[in-house]
Design an enzyme around this catalytic site. Structure first.
Site, mmCIF file in Angstrom:
data_model
loop_
_atom_site.group_PDB
_atom_site.id
_atom_site.type_symbol
_atom_site.label_atom_id
_atom_site.label_comp_id
_atom_site.label_asym_id
_atom_site.label_seq_id
_atom_site.Cartn_x
_atom_site.Cartn_y
_atom_site.Cartn_z
ATOM 1 N N GLU A 135 12.909 5.448 26.823
ATOM 2 C CA GLU A 135 14.231 6.076 26.868
ATOM 3 C C GLU A 135 14.116 7.602 26.845
ATOM 4 O O GLU A 135 14.877 8.302 26.168
ATOM 5 C CB GLU A 135 15.111 5.562 25.733
ATOM 6 C CG GLU A 135 15.297 4.045 25.759
ATOM 7 C CD GLU A 135 16.300 3.535 24.721
ATOM 8 O OE1 GLU A 135 16.725 4.336 23.870
ATOM 9 O OE2 GLU A 135 16.650 2.344 24.782
ATOM 10 N N GLU A 282 14.021 -4.556 26.927
ATOM 11 C CA GLU A 282 14.472 -4.844 25.562
ATOM 12 C C GLU A 282 15.858 -5.448 25.601
ATOM 13 O O GLU A 282 16.729 -4.991 26.364
ATOM 14 C CB GLU A 282 14.544 -3.564 24.702
ATOM 15 C CG GLU A 282 13.231 -2.955 24.294
ATOM 16 C CD GLU A 282 13.431 -1.727 23.407
ATOM 17 O OE1 GLU A 282 14.569 -1.533 22.894
ATOM 18 O OE2 GLU A 282 12.466 -0.954 23.227
#
Length: 519
Positions: A135, A282
Site C-alpha cells: 500500500e 488481502e
C-alpha cells in the site's frame, strides 16, 4: 414412392434426433482457454507479530497439515524460506516498505536482493511472486516515485537469472486508491497518483503480472452503516430488491466483495488497460473488537471467510468479469496478539498462535484448503431469509433430478413434521449433500443452502449426515456432475459423452436405413 418416403423419414430422423456436430474450432479454442486458465485458489497471509511464533519447521508442518498451499509473506525470512523447500507450498515473498528506497535507488541493490532472497532458494522453494512494498501509494506517498524503479529493477534481476517467466513482480494497493467505488462502472484510480500508477499498470500488462489489491468489505460496511447491508458484506443470500444495481451497466451485485473487484477492473479500464487480472492480496473479517466495532465478532468472521472460500471455489467470477475468478489471500493465518490497538487489529486470524482455530469454518468440499473446515459431522441445510418459492424449487430439484432420497419427508414418515418448506428443504439438501460425498459445491442450490456443524436432527427425525450406516442401495452419483452444486450444467466430459453416444446411435440407424435402401 416407398423409396422417397424412406428417404424423407431418414431426413426427419436426423433433424429431430441427431445432435448437430459441435464446431471444431470453438471446442479447440475452449480447450486452449481452459489449459491457459489458472484455477483460482485460496491462500493466507502470515503476519509474525505473534507471541511464541512457531519455529519455521513447525510452521511448515502446520501449513501442510492444514492443506494450505499458498502463502504470502511480508518479508523474505531466510529460515522460513529454507524450511519451505520441497514442501510444494507456493510463496509470495515481500519487500518491506523500509527496504523500498534502497532497492528503488540502485539496480545493484535490487540484483543483490534477488540473489539472496530468490535465487538462493528457488526452485526448491516454490516462489511465485514478489510483492514490492505494501500500500505504498496511499501509506507512503513520498516514496511513490521509487516504486516503479524498484519493481523494474527486481524484474530485471529476475530476467538476468531467467526466472522472470516463473516469478511475477507486483505491488499490493489499498482499496482507498480507488475513488467513487460504487457503482463500479464509475470507479477510477486517484488521479493524483496516475503519474505513478499508470506506468506500473502498463508494466503489469507487459509482464502478465496481476494487480494486487487489498480489499476489505468490513471497512466498507463500517464506513457506510445504514447504506450497505451487513448481509451484503457477508455474502449472505439477498432478495432481488436488496441487491445493489449499477445504474450504468444494470449489473446486479449480491455482495460488496464482487463490487470492490469490479471497481478495480473498471478503474483499469479507465486507464485503457483490460488485460490485467486482479489478485486479492488481502481480505478478511476481524473476530473481536472494542465497543466501537460491534460487528467484529466470531460469527461474522466465520460467515465472511466461509462464504468467501465457497465463493472462490464456485468460480462464479464477478458480474463484470463472470469468466474470471480472482485468487485470494485471507488476512490472516494467526491472530497477531502483539499488534497495537484497536483490539480488532490483533484478531483477524483463522487460528490463535498456538494453532487452535479461532472458529470452525463452515465450508465443505474445500478439500484443497484447510483441514479445520470440515469435521465428520457436517450438514447442509436451508439458509435463513430465503423465500418459500425459491426453497420449493430447490427442494423439488434435490428430490427429483438430484436423485436425493427424500422418503423420510413424505406424510407419515419421521421427518415430515414440521410440515414446512424450509424444514423439508433442509432434509433434502442434506440428503443430496451426503449422497454427493460432501463434494465441492454440493451444498449450494443457487446460494439457498449453507453448511453447518450443528446436527439438525430432531426427535425421531435423523438427518442423513447423522446416520451411521448409509443405505447400500443409494444410487451412486457421478462425481463430475456435482462439482458446481445443484442446478449445475453438464461439464465438457458429460457433453462429450452425450454427443458420442448420440452420434453412435444415429450412425447405427443410418447404416440400417442404408442397408434397407440397398434392397
Amino acid at each position: 414412392m416407398a423409396y422417397f418416403k424412406l428417404i424423407l423419414s431418414f431426413i426427419l430422423f436426423l433433424f429431430f434426433f441427431c445432435p448437430p456436430f459441435p464446431a471444431q474450432g470453438k471446442i479447440i479454442a475452449e480447450i486452449k482457454d481452459n489449459q491457459d486458465y489458472d484455477e483460482p485458489y485460496i491462500g493466507v497471509n502470515i503476519g509474525t507479530d505473534v507471541s511464541d511464533f512457531l519455529s519455521p519447521s513447525d510452521l511448515v508442518s502446520f501449513l501442510k497439515f492444514q492443506k494450505i498451499n499458498h502463502v504470502r509473506l511480508y518479508d523474505a525470512d531466510p529460515e522460513l524460506l529454507k524450511a519451505l523447500a520441497h514442501s510444494k507450498i507456493r510463496v509470495i515473498i515481500g519487500v518491506p516498505n523500509n527496504q523500498l528506497i534502497a532497492i528503488g535507488s540502485s539496480n545493484t541493490t535490487a540484483a543483490t536482493w534477488v540473489d539472496r532472497n530468490v535465487v538462493a532458494y528457488y526452485p526448491e522453494t516454490t516462489i511465485i511472486a514478489i510483492a514490492v512494498g505494501d500500500e505504498v501509494l496511499t501509506s507512503m506517498p513520498s516514496t511513490a516515485p521509487l516504486l516503479l524503479p524498484a519493481i523494474e529493477s527486481l524484474h530485471s534481476a529476475l530476467v538476468a537469472s531467467n526466472l522472470h517467466t516463473r516469478i511475477k513482480v507486483s505491488t499490493p494497493h489499498s482499496a482507498s486508491l480507488i475513488l467513487d467505488p460504487f457503482p463500479p462502472s464509475q470507479s477510477f484510480f486517484n488521479t493524483s497518483m496516475t503519474q505513478y500508477l499508470l506506468p506500473i499498470v502498463k508494466f503489469l500488462s507487459r509482464t502478465k503480472s496481476p494487480l494486487m489489491m487489498n480489499l476489505y468489505p468490513y471497512y466498507v460496511f463500517m464506513e457506510n452503516k445504514g447504506v450497505v447491508p451487513l448481509d451484503n458484506s457477508l455474502f449472505k443470500p439477498l432478495t432481488p430488491s436488496r441487491e445493489m444495481v449499477d445504474p450504468n451497466t444494470l449489473l446486479h451485485y449480491t455482495n460488496v466483495y464482487d463490487a470492490m473487484i469490479d471497481s478495480a477492473y473498471f478503474s483499469l479500464k479507465n486507464l485503457n488497460v483490460t488485460d490485467v487480472v486482479v489478485l486479492v492480496s488481502e481480505t478478511g473479517w476481524p473476530s473481536k473488537g472494542d465497543s466501537k466495532e460491534p460487528y467484529a465478532t466470531v460469527d461474522n468472521a466465520d460467515t465472511y471467510n466461509s462464504n468467501l472460500i465457497k465463493h472462490v471455489f464456485d468460480k462464479v467470477g464477478t458480474p463484470f468479469q463472470p469468466d474470471i475468478t480472482s485468487s485470494v489471500y485471507i488476512y490472516e493465518l494467526f491472530n497477531e496478539d502483539l499488534r497495537s490497538p484497536p483490539i480488532s487489529e490483533a484478531n483477524w486470524g483463522l487460528f490463535y498462535g498456538n494453532t487452535t482455530p479461532v472458529y470452525l469454518l463452515h465450508v465443505s468440499g474445500g478439500g484443497t484448503f484447510l483441514a479445520n473446515d470440515t469435521t465428520n459431522q457436517t450438514f447442509c441445510i436451508a439458509a435463513d431469509g430465503i423465500d418459500s418459492k425459491t426453497l420449493q424449487a430447490a427442494l423439488d430439484w434435490a428430490c427429483g433430478p438430484g436423485r436425493a432420497n427424500c422418503s423420510d419427508i413424505q406424510p407419515g414418515e419421521p421427518c415430515y413434521q414440521p410440515n414446512n418448506v424450509k424444514s423439508h428443504a433442509s432434509y433434502a439438501f442434506d440428503a443430496y449433500y451426503q449422497m454427493a460425498g460432501k463434494s465441492a459445491g454440493s451444498c449450494d442450490f443457487k446460494s439457498v443452502a449453507t453448511i453447518t456443524t450443528s446436527d439438525p436432527s430432531h426427535g425421531s427425525c435423523i438427518f442423513p449426515g447423522s446416520k451411521k450406516e448409509k443405505n447400500k442401495t443409494t444410487e451412486v452419483v457421478n462425481s463430475t456432475q456435482v462439482s458446481s452444486g445443484a442446478f449445475s450444467t453438464y461439464g465438457s466430459k458429460q457433453i462429450s459423452s452425450i454427443y458420442s453416444n448420440s452420434i453412435s446411435f444415429c450412425s447405427l440407424v443410418i447404416l440400417l436405413l442404408l442397408f434397407n435402401c440397398s434392397f
